[in-house]
Design a protein around this motif. Structure first.
Motif, PDB file in Angstrom:
ATOM      1  N   TYR A   1      19.158 -31.810   2.137  1.00  0.00           N
ATOM      2  CA  TYR A   1      19.008 -30.380   2.424  1.00  0.00           C
ATOM      3  C   TYR A   1      20.150 -29.861   3.292  1.00  0.00           C
ATOM      4  O   TYR A   1      20.322 -28.655   3.442  1.00  0.00           O
ATOM      5  CB  TYR A   1      17.669 -30.112   3.120  1.00  0.00           C
ATOM      6  CG  TYR A   1      16.481 -30.070   2.174  1.00  0.00           C
ATOM      7  CD1 TYR A   1      16.231 -28.951   1.386  1.00  0.00           C
ATOM      8  CD2 TYR A   1      15.605 -31.144   2.088  1.00  0.00           C
ATOM      9  CE1 TYR A   1      15.144 -28.905   0.525  1.00  0.00           C
ATOM     10  CE2 TYR A   1      14.508 -31.110   1.234  1.00  0.00           C
ATOM     11  CZ  TYR A   1      14.284 -29.982   0.459  1.00  0.00           C
ATOM     12  OH  TYR A   1      13.212 -29.938  -0.399  1.00  0.00           O
ATOM     13  N   ASP A   2      20.976 -30.759   3.844  1.00  0.00           N
ATOM     14  CA  ASP A   2      22.102 -30.358   4.684  1.00  0.00           C
ATOM     15  C   ASP A   2      23.423 -30.289   3.922  1.00  0.00           C
ATOM     16  O   ASP A   2      24.468 -30.010   4.510  1.00  0.00           O
ATOM     17  CB  ASP A   2      22.242 -31.309   5.873  1.00  0.00           C
ATOM     18  CG  ASP A   2      22.524 -32.752   5.441  1.00  0.00           C
ATOM     19  OD1 ASP A   2      22.454 -33.060   4.222  1.00  0.00           O
ATOM     20  OD2 ASP A   2      22.802 -33.589   6.328  1.00  0.00           O
TER      21      ASP A   2
ATOM     22  N   GLY B   1      24.435 -28.096   1.600  1.00  0.00           N
ATOM     23  CA  GLY B   1      24.968 -26.733   1.478  1.00  0.00           C
ATOM     24  C   GLY B   1      25.609 -26.510   0.124  1.00  0.00           C
ATOM     25  O   GLY B   1      25.153 -27.040  -0.888  1.00  0.00           O
TER      26      GLY B   1
ATOM     27  N   THR C   1      18.611 -25.404   1.131  1.00  0.00           N
ATOM     28  CA  THR C   1      18.699 -25.757   2.546  1.00  0.00           C
ATOM     29  C   THR C   1      17.333 -25.510   3.175  1.00  0.00           C
ATOM     30  O   THR C   1      16.465 -24.886   2.551  1.00  0.00           O
ATOM     31  CB  THR C   1      19.753 -24.898   3.272  1.00  0.00           C
ATOM     32  OG1 THR C   1      19.246 -23.556   3.377  1.00  0.00           O
ATOM     33  CG2 THR C   1      21.089 -24.898   2.548  1.00  0.00           C
ATOM     34  N   PRO C   2      17.114 -25.945   4.401  1.00  0.00           N
ATOM     35  CA  PRO C   2      15.842 -25.666   5.059  1.00  0.00           C
ATOM     36  C   PRO C   2      15.547 -24.168   5.191  1.00  0.00           C
ATOM     37  O   PRO C   2      14.399 -23.770   5.358  1.00  0.00           O
ATOM     38  CB  PRO C   2      16.001 -26.318   6.435  1.00  0.00           C
ATOM     39  CG  PRO C   2      16.989 -27.415   6.219  1.00  0.00           C
ATOM     40  CD  PRO C   2      17.951 -26.869   5.198  1.00  0.00           C
ATOM     41  N   ALA C   3      16.567 -23.313   5.094  1.00  0.00           N
ATOM     42  CA  ALA C   3      16.365 -21.869   5.196  1.00  0.00           C
ATOM     43  C   ALA C   3      15.853 -21.257   3.889  1.00  0.00           C
ATOM     44  O   ALA C   3      15.346 -20.133   3.885  1.00  0.00           O
ATOM     45  CB  ALA C   3      17.671 -21.186   5.605  1.00  0.00           C
ATOM     46  N   ASP C   4      15.986 -21.966   2.770  1.00  0.00           N
ATOM     47  CA  ASP C   4      15.522 -21.455   1.475  1.00  0.00           C
ATOM     48  C   ASP C   4      14.037 -21.745   1.301  1.00  0.00           C
ATOM     49  O   ASP C   4      13.502 -22.666   1.914  1.00  0.00           O
ATOM     50  CB  ASP C   4      16.310 -22.126   0.335  1.00  0.00           C
ATOM     51  CG  ASP C   4      17.779 -21.736   0.335  1.00  0.00           C
ATOM     52  OD1 ASP C   4      18.067 -20.542   0.461  1.00  0.00           O
ATOM     53  OD2 ASP C   4      18.629 -22.649   0.223  1.00  0.00           O
TER      54      ASP C   4
END
Length: 192
Positions: A38-39, A41, A46-49
């Motif tokens: 997930y890091d 990019g 990513t964790p923000a999605d």
């Protein structure tokens, strides 16, 4: 209890967008999967999605093949509350679940299926989840939760769980994504 091994893509090689030759717990039947962090990019989730809230560090991807297929053969427990006797009496249910998704407006996707088979290998029942379409994802990079629940068919002795990633357009990446794949058995209170 999740009957699948490594349904969260956390074990074994991977962590980049590069394909891996083996996936712990799964048989690579076709293609070249990637286990992506997930890091990473570069457009990958990513964790923000949108995705699983309890996501680990990595997820499954179709890698760089047009079609990639991962399979896991799961034996139904012979004994215990969800064992063969309970299955044959119609007292066992299953829940198949996973987070499935893709990239932006692309239609690359993944199907998650479970096929229950009898002792001779004859198929008895099939459930299929996905793919999650770009429209369902709001044309954004995301993984959405999907699940199916039903009775385990009497006579079932194994379950074949399969992830099938398909690239729909041009490009080299197969951007079907999956994470937190599980197959769980529960028993009903009904007795024969």
């Amino acid at each position: 209890m999740n009957l699948l091994v490594n349904g969260d893509a956390e074990r074994g090689a991977g962590g980049t967008a590069e394909p891996v030759g083996q996936v712990v717990g799964w048989v690579v039947r076709q293609g070249a999967p990637a286990i992506i962090g997930y890091d990473v990019g570069d457009g990958y989730p990513t964790p923000a999605d949108p995705g699983p809230g309890a996501a680990g560090r990595r997820f499954f991807s179709g890698g760089n093949s047009g079609v990639t297929s991962l399979v896991q053969e799961v034996p139904i427990p012979a004994t215990g509350p969800a064992g063969h006797r309970a299955v044959d009496a119609g007292r066992v249910r299953y829940v198949l679940s996973g987070w499935l998704g893709g990239y932006a407006a692309q239609e690359d996707g993944v199907r998650l299926s479970v096929e229950f088979r009898d002792r001779a290998g004859t198929p008895l029942a099939l459930s299929v989840l996905g793919p999650v379409t770009a429209e369902e994802r709001g044309r954004a990079t995301a993984l959405l939760e999907r699940s199916a629940e039903a009775a385990v068919p009497p006579g079932a002795r194994t379950a074949r769980v399969q992830l099938s990633f398909t690239r729909s357009g041009s490009g080299t990446s197969n951007d079907g994504y999956a994470d937190e794949i599980s197959l769980r058995l529960t028993t009903t209170g009904r007795h024969s």
